[in-house]
Write an enzyme that holds these catalytic residues in place. Sequence first.
Site, PDB file in Angstrom:
ATOM      1  N   ARG A  85       2.930  -6.433   6.375  1.00 31.34           N
ATOM      2  CA  ARG A  85       2.654  -5.155   5.814  1.00 31.34           C
ATOM      3  C   ARG A  85       1.976  -4.153   7.004  1.00 31.34           C
ATOM      4  O   ARG A  85       1.849  -4.512   8.158  1.00 31.34           O
ATOM      5  CB  ARG A  85       1.229  -5.303   5.055  1.00 31.34           C
ATOM      6  CG  ARG A  85       0.081  -5.970   5.760  1.00 31.34           C
ATOM      7  CD  ARG A  85      -1.215  -6.002   4.947  1.00 31.34           C
ATOM      8  NE  ARG A  85      -2.252  -6.750   5.586  1.00 31.34           N
ATOM      9  CZ  ARG A  85      -2.856  -6.176   6.792  1.00 31.34           C
ATOM     10  NH1 ARG A  85      -2.678  -5.199   7.087  1.00 31.34           N
ATOM     11  NH2 ARG A  85      -3.840  -6.942   7.227  1.00 31.34           N
ATOM     12  N   GLY A  87      -0.733  -1.469   8.663  1.00 33.01           N
ATOM     13  CA  GLY A  87      -2.060  -1.477   9.025  1.00 33.01           C
ATOM     14  C   GLY A  87      -2.383  -2.510  10.059  1.00 33.01           C
ATOM     15  O   GLY A  87      -1.681  -3.178  10.639  1.00 33.01           O
ATOM     16  N   LEU A  88      -3.740  -2.814  10.013  1.00 32.90           N
ATOM     17  CA  LEU A  88      -4.120  -3.516  11.126  1.00 32.90           C
ATOM     18  C   LEU A  88      -4.703  -4.833  10.517  1.00 32.90           C
ATOM     19  O   LEU A  88      -4.602  -5.035   9.267  1.00 32.90           O
ATOM     20  CB  LEU A  88      -5.436  -2.782  11.907  1.00 32.90           C
ATOM     21  CG  LEU A  88      -4.692  -1.688  13.024  1.00 32.90           C
ATOM     22  CD1 LEU A  88      -5.726  -0.651  13.584  1.00 32.90           C
ATOM     23  CD2 LEU A  88      -4.148  -2.426  14.009  1.00 32.90           C
ATOM     24  N   ALA A  89      -5.865  -5.559  10.917  1.00 30.76           N
ATOM     25  CA  ALA A  89      -6.641  -6.649  10.350  1.00 30.76           C
ATOM     26  C   ALA A  89      -7.723  -6.311   9.098  1.00 30.76           C
ATOM     27  O   ALA A  89      -8.207  -5.341   8.992  1.00 30.76           O
ATOM     28  CB  ALA A  89      -7.556  -7.112  11.592  1.00 30.76           C
ATOM     29  N   THR A  90      -7.536  -7.267   8.196  1.00 31.26           N
ATOM     30  CA  THR A  90      -8.555  -7.195   7.195  1.00 31.26           C
ATOM     31  C   THR A  90      -8.638  -8.493   6.618  1.00 31.26           C
ATOM     32  O   THR A  90      -8.346  -9.474   7.289  1.00 31.26           O
ATOM     33  CB  THR A  90      -7.820  -6.369   6.047  1.00 31.26           C
ATOM     34  OG1 THR A  90      -8.958  -6.125   5.063  1.00 31.26           O
ATOM     35  CG2 THR A  90      -6.811  -7.034   5.321  1.00 31.26           C
ATOM     36  N   ALA A 154      -8.854  -2.008  -0.195  1.00 29.23           N
ATOM     37  CA  ALA A 154      -7.652  -1.664   1.067  1.00 29.23           C
ATOM     38  C   ALA A 154      -6.277  -1.882   0.454  1.00 29.23           C
ATOM     39  O   ALA A 154      -5.947  -2.629  -0.251  1.00 29.23           O
ATOM     40  CB  ALA A 154      -7.944  -2.897   2.147  1.00 29.23           C
ATOM     41  N   GLY A 156      -2.265  -2.045   1.896  1.00 28.55           N
ATOM     42  CA  GLY A 156      -1.355  -2.275   3.030  1.00 28.55           C
ATOM     43  C   GLY A 156       0.171  -2.647   2.419  1.00 28.55           C
ATOM     44  O   GLY A 156       0.103  -3.622   1.742  1.00 28.55           O
ATOM     45  N   GLY A 167       0.510  -4.795  -1.158  1.00 24.34           N
ATOM     46  CA  GLY A 167      -0.241  -4.246  -1.918  1.00 24.34           C
ATOM     47  C   GLY A 167      -1.592  -3.856  -1.835  1.00 24.34           C
ATOM     48  O   GLY A 167      -1.913  -3.361  -0.606  1.00 24.34           O
ATOM     49  N   CYS A 185      -9.471  -3.059   9.056  1.00 26.58           N
ATOM     50  CA  CYS A 185      -8.465  -1.731   9.191  1.00 26.58           C
ATOM     51  C   CYS A 185      -8.587  -0.961  10.568  1.00 26.58           C
ATOM     52  O   CYS A 185      -7.988   0.125  10.543  1.00 26.58           O
ATOM     53  CB  CYS A 185      -8.169  -0.898   7.999  1.00 26.58           C
ATOM     54  SG  CYS A 185      -8.126  -1.954   6.401  1.00 26.58           S
TER      55      CYS A 185
END
Length: 231
Positions: A85, A87-90, A154, A156, A167, A185
């Site tokens: 996906r 974006g960054l980390a979540t 969030a 992504g 999603g 994020c």
Amino acid sequence: MRQPAVRLVRLGRVPYTEVLAVQERWLRRLQAEPGTEALPRIEAGALLLSEPAGPVYTAGLRGGLTPEEAARLQALGAEVRATGRGGLATFHGPGQLLCHPVLDLRRFGLRLRTHVAALEACAVRLCELQGLPAARARPPPYTGVWLGELKICAIGVRCGRHITSHGLALNCCTDLTWFEHIVPCGLVGTGVTSLSKELQRYVTVDEVMPPFLEAFKETYKCTLTSEDNLS
């Protein structure tokens, strides 16, 4: 004009890896079928709904976790996974609604950016129905849904050959302390919240499922067909 039909797949509380496996099967199914110009499909994709069975940190295409950070998070008892996906980390975990629409955007007349905006609109509408009219979407890089400076949802996504995956993740009764171990994020100076925290009562994933489905049908102008947990 007939509304696109989307298969509703309720996975329940399952490991994150199982959600990814079901998503991959639907991706292969949609990408293998003829395009809409050649043979209109009965279904335009699937809406995968789940609740993570355990804590998992995910990194997006832009990364977000070094090997050292991944090892530290695993030491906390969480799974760490790289995903495709944006974006960054979540963080994903129990008490969170995961919504992965695997859709052929051509059937909805949507581009990727408008698909992301539609996901945000679904989450905003759900918050409104739960009694949080201040929920709003913000422009990039603040993708998602916010209450002030606190992110409650969030988002992504990934899109290839017009087919979407991944999603949104909406915090219902999530243990928010898990977010303290990362910069969600990559957005320094912001925080996270949940429906339970904002409403000062315990709000489960099961409780928000019906209004979320109504918001999804309204936003995407689609019908939801019978479930198929085995797909």
